[in-house]
Structure formats: C-alpha cells, structure tokens
Design a protein around this motif. Structure first.
Motif, mmCIF file in Angstrom:
data_model
loop_
_atom_site.group_PDB
_atom_site.id
_atom_site.type_symbol
_atom_site.label_atom_id
_atom_site.label_comp_id
_atom_site.label_asym_id
_atom_site.label_seq_id
_atom_site.Cartn_x
_atom_site.Cartn_y
_atom_site.Cartn_z
ATOM 1 N N GLN A 233 26.883 17.762 65.724
ATOM 2 C CA GLN A 233 28.058 17.772 66.589
ATOM 3 C C GLN A 233 29.246 17.181 65.845
ATOM 4 N N GLU A 234 30.401 17.820 65.983
ATOM 5 C CA GLU A 234 31.567 17.457 65.193
ATOM 6 C C GLU A 234 32.000 16.011 65.384
ATOM 7 N N ASN A 235 32.155 15.576 66.635
ATOM 8 C CA ASN A 235 32.750 14.262 66.890
ATOM 9 C C ASN A 235 31.803 13.319 67.624
ATOM 10 N N ALA A 236 30.517 13.387 67.315
ATOM 11 C CA ALA A 236 29.543 12.521 67.964
ATOM 12 C C ALA A 236 29.590 11.140 67.321
ATOM 13 N N VAL A 237 30.089 10.151 68.063
ATOM 14 C CA VAL A 237 30.318 8.815 67.521
ATOM 15 C C VAL A 237 29.181 7.867 67.895
ATOM 16 N N GLN A 238 28.633 7.191 66.908
ATOM 17 C CA GLN A 238 27.584 6.207 67.112
ATOM 18 C C GLN A 238 28.177 4.827 67.361
ATOM 19 N N ALA A 239 29.151 4.441 66.562
ATOM 20 C CA ALA A 239 29.792 3.128 66.699
ATOM 21 C C ALA A 239 31.152 3.185 66.020
ATOM 22 N N VAL A 240 32.058 2.312 66.435
ATOM 23 C CA VAL A 240 33.395 2.236 65.847
ATOM 24 C C VAL A 240 33.588 0.838 65.278
ATOM 25 N N VAL A 241 34.146 0.750 64.064
ATOM 26 C CA VAL A 241 34.337 -0.549 63.430
ATOM 27 C C VAL A 241 35.799 -0.751 63.054
ATOM 28 N N ASP A 242 36.245 -2.006 63.159
ATOM 29 C CA ASP A 242 37.527 -2.441 62.624
ATOM 30 C C ASP A 242 37.253 -2.960 61.218
ATOM 31 N N LEU A 243 37.758 -2.272 60.220
ATOM 32 C CA LEU A 243 37.382 -2.622 58.848
ATOM 33 C C LEU A 243 37.980 -3.935 58.356
ATOM 34 N N GLN A 244 39.106 -4.341 58.906
ATOM 35 C CA GLN A 244 39.662 -5.664 58.574
ATOM 36 C C GLN A 244 39.839 -5.858 57.068
ATOM 37 N N GLY A 245 40.327 -4.812 56.410
ATOM 38 C CA GLY A 245 40.597 -4.938 54.986
ATOM 39 C C GLY A 245 39.386 -4.831 54.090
ATOM 40 N N HIS A 246 38.308 -4.231 54.565
ATOM 41 C CA HIS A 246 37.078 -4.096 53.790
ATOM 42 C C HIS A 246 36.809 -2.646 53.412
ATOM 43 N N GLY A 247 35.763 -2.461 52.606
ATOM 44 C CA GLY A 247 35.289 -1.139 52.263
ATOM 45 C C GLY A 247 34.045 -0.815 53.074
ATOM 46 N N ILE A 248 33.815 0.470 53.309
ATOM 47 C CA ILE A 248 32.634 0.898 54.056
ATOM 48 C C ILE A 248 32.097 2.170 53.425
ATOM 49 N N SER A 249 30.790 2.318 53.438
ATOM 50 C CA SER A 249 30.167 3.524 52.897
ATOM 51 C C SER A 249 28.875 3.791 53.648
ATOM 52 N N THR A 250 28.592 5.070 53.866
ATOM 53 C CA THR A 250 27.367 5.484 54.544
ATOM 54 C C THR A 250 26.562 6.418 53.661
#
Length: 345
Positions: A233-250
């Motif tokens: 599904q195109e926009n199926a969201v599991q969780a939302v995070v505020d990155l607060q100036g950080h990096g993220i990778s999945t």
C-alpha cells in the motif's frame, strides 16, 4: 503540495506540513530538489531558501553525489572501490579520507554485530544476483556458496591512517568490498555537509533509504518521517518520528527480492550462512547522529533477526524500531532510545 515518496521502508510523507496533518494546508512551500544517484533517488527539501537558488543547488548536489558514486560504485569498473577490488595484491592502496572513514565505520559496526554487517560480502551478493552480476537461473549450490564465503571476512581488510594519508589493505588478494549497504547513508551525510557549506540550516536530505534533517520545516515544525508498514500500500504508515536533527535509515526484506525455484530470495545476505535471510524480521529502522551510522546498523540488525537485534540494541543503547512477521500480521518493537523520537499527534 504534499508529497509521498517511498525509500526502502521510509515514507517521506507530509514532510512540509506541521504534524503530517493531511487536512491542513501548509503555510509555506519548501524548495524541493530531486535526482538520481547510486541506482536510487536523492531528495532535498529546504525551508526558507529562495527558489532562485534551485538550479545552482541542483547542480552542486548532483556533482557531489556523482563524486561519491565515482568512489563507491561496484557497478562502475573505474570507480575507486572497483579498482581496489580488481587489485590482486596485498600492498596498501591509497584512498581518500572519505573512503577511509566509511570503511572504518563499517568495520566497527561489523565487529559490534559479530560480522552480521559485512562489507566484504560482495561475492555472496553477486552469487545471489543482487550485484553487478545477473540473477542466477537456479539456486546456488553449497559448493558455490562455500567458494564465495571463502573470499569474504572483515578480518582480511584494514584501514591505515597516519599524517601522510590513508590506505586500504587486504591480505586476501581476491577480497571484494561492497559498500552498497552504507553508501546511501554516507552520501546523505555528504549532502548535509553541503547544505551547511551553502549556509542552509533548515533541511531534510535523503539518498535511497537514508535520511538526515536539521532545523525546522517550512511551517517551523520538526521534520517528520513516517516508517512504512511492510505492505504494498502506497501510504500505509506504521509510525511517525520527529528526527530532531538526526539521521534515520531502514533496512527491509520485503521489497528487494525475486522468486527462484518457488522461494522468495531476499537481498539481505547472512554472511555466516552465505544465504539470504529467512527469519521473521522484515524491517529494522535505526536513528543515529549520522545517516551513515544508521545505515550501517540497520543492515546488521536485519541479518541478526528479531531477538538478537533487540539484545544488541539494548546493549549498545541504539534507537531501533523492528517490525516482525507474526502469523497473518506483524508485530513491532522499539528500544527506549527510539521512543524519544516517536511523534504523538
């Protein structure tokens, strides 16, 4: 205009509006630039930057990423990394400070994950059809796997640095280094440094599945990124995070795969078995101070599987979010460090 672009398990959706509220109209529009690099896409969202700078910034971004690709690519035979892989000696080979840094970080994370994150796994990646070589027409047999595994091992690679320069050295002439597991994070950090050099302090930059932010979005709110559910599904969201100036990778096992001999073959290869992973962990997301750090850890955690990944996340105090297949559905787990980034409307 709201955008929704998927990058390896991260849904970069509603990044320009406060709270990802789809019903609210944004008060301001960011400057959004996009392009291609390293076989994937890059994207830069800038708040408070005049559109008149778009063409110049687009050019500088692409030039920076093209330079990174000329260093790290295993697809380009004349890249710095390809030349190192083609070299059949054991003498130290001069490399840039950037190359030394990315390999040093990769070796450190590799040791922390007991070899689960292994940048020498290239022969196995190629054997299973996820590198420059073509997809196999039949499942590799054990003899082929053993032969490829004999050409791998972090213990065969080291970085030498002193006041006169830096070098990579291998004691196994046929050692093949593949930095694709960390290249996106490395390039994302490079984009962040470029933004700072350009005097831009409010930005979200991404290459493939790696993202890094600084400052606020166009509505003076934190940049927010959604972790996508492991579905089509195109926009199926599991969780939302505020990155607060950080990096993220999945890292996820549910997108990059093919069917062979009636089985789903994941692109995530376990260096210890020489085979694609078959456990129930389908997604590992990591937040860290740099995108490179996040990009390195997510791959290692994916290889380890749910229980070992949980244990290591707690031991290393990592900000980690895991999604595991459970029957007909999925379960999720987050480390205490990750919970600090969760956005609650």
């Amino acid at each position: 205009m709201k955008v929704a672009v998927r990058y390896s398990g991260l849904l970069l959706a509603c990044l320009i509006v406060a709270g990802c509220d789809r019903a609210a109209a944004p008060a301001a529009e960011p400057l959004v630039l996009e392009g291609k690099t390293m076989g994937t896409f890059w994207r830069v969202s800038l708040a408070g930057v005049d559109n008149a700078r778009a063409a110049t910034l687009q050019q500088r971004i692409q030039q920076r990423l093209d330079a990174d690709d000329r260093e790290l690519s295993t697809w380009k035979s004349d890249s710095v990394l390809s030349r190192f892989n083609q070299y059949r000696g054991v003498d130290p080979q001069a490399v840039s400070e950037n190359m030394a840094d990315i390999v040093t970080t990769s070796l450190r994370i590799g040791r922390k994950t007991a070899g689960a994150m292994d940048i020498t796994v290239g022969p196995l990646v190629n054997l299973w059809g996820f590198g420059p070589d073509k997809q196999p027409v039949k499942t590799p047999d054990q003899a082929q796997i053993d032969a490829a595994r004999a050409l791998t091992g972090l213990q065969h690679l080291k970085v030498i640095q002193n006041g006169t320069g830096q070098w990579l050295q291998k004691d196994l002439p046929a050692l093949y280094v593949d930095l694709s597991t960390v290249g996106e994070g490395f390039a994302t950090d490079h984009l962040a440094r470029l933004m700072e050099q350009e005097g831009i302090t409010n930005y979200l930059v991404s290459v493939g599945g790696a993202v890094l932010t600084r400052g606020k979005n166009a509505d003076n709110q934190p940049w927010r990124v959604a972790i996508q559910k492991p579905t089509d599904q195109e926009n199926a969201v599991q969780a939302v995070v505020d990155l607060q100036g950080h990096g993220i990778s999945t890292s996820g096992s549910y997108r990059n795969y093919y069917e062979l001999d009636g089985k789903r073959i994941s692109h995530v290869i376990d260096p210890h078995t020489g085979r694609p992973i078959e456990h129930k962990l389908v997604s590992a997301t990591v937040i860290a101070t740099t995108a490179l750090e996040a990009d390195g850890w997510d791959t290692g955690l994916m290889v380890l599987g749910t229980e070992k990944a949980k244990q290591l996340a707690i031991e290393e105090k990592l900000a980690v979010y895991l999604i595991t297949k459970e029957g007909d559905g999925f379960s999720s787990w987050m480390s205490p460090q990750f919970s600090a980034f969760i956005h609650t409307p």
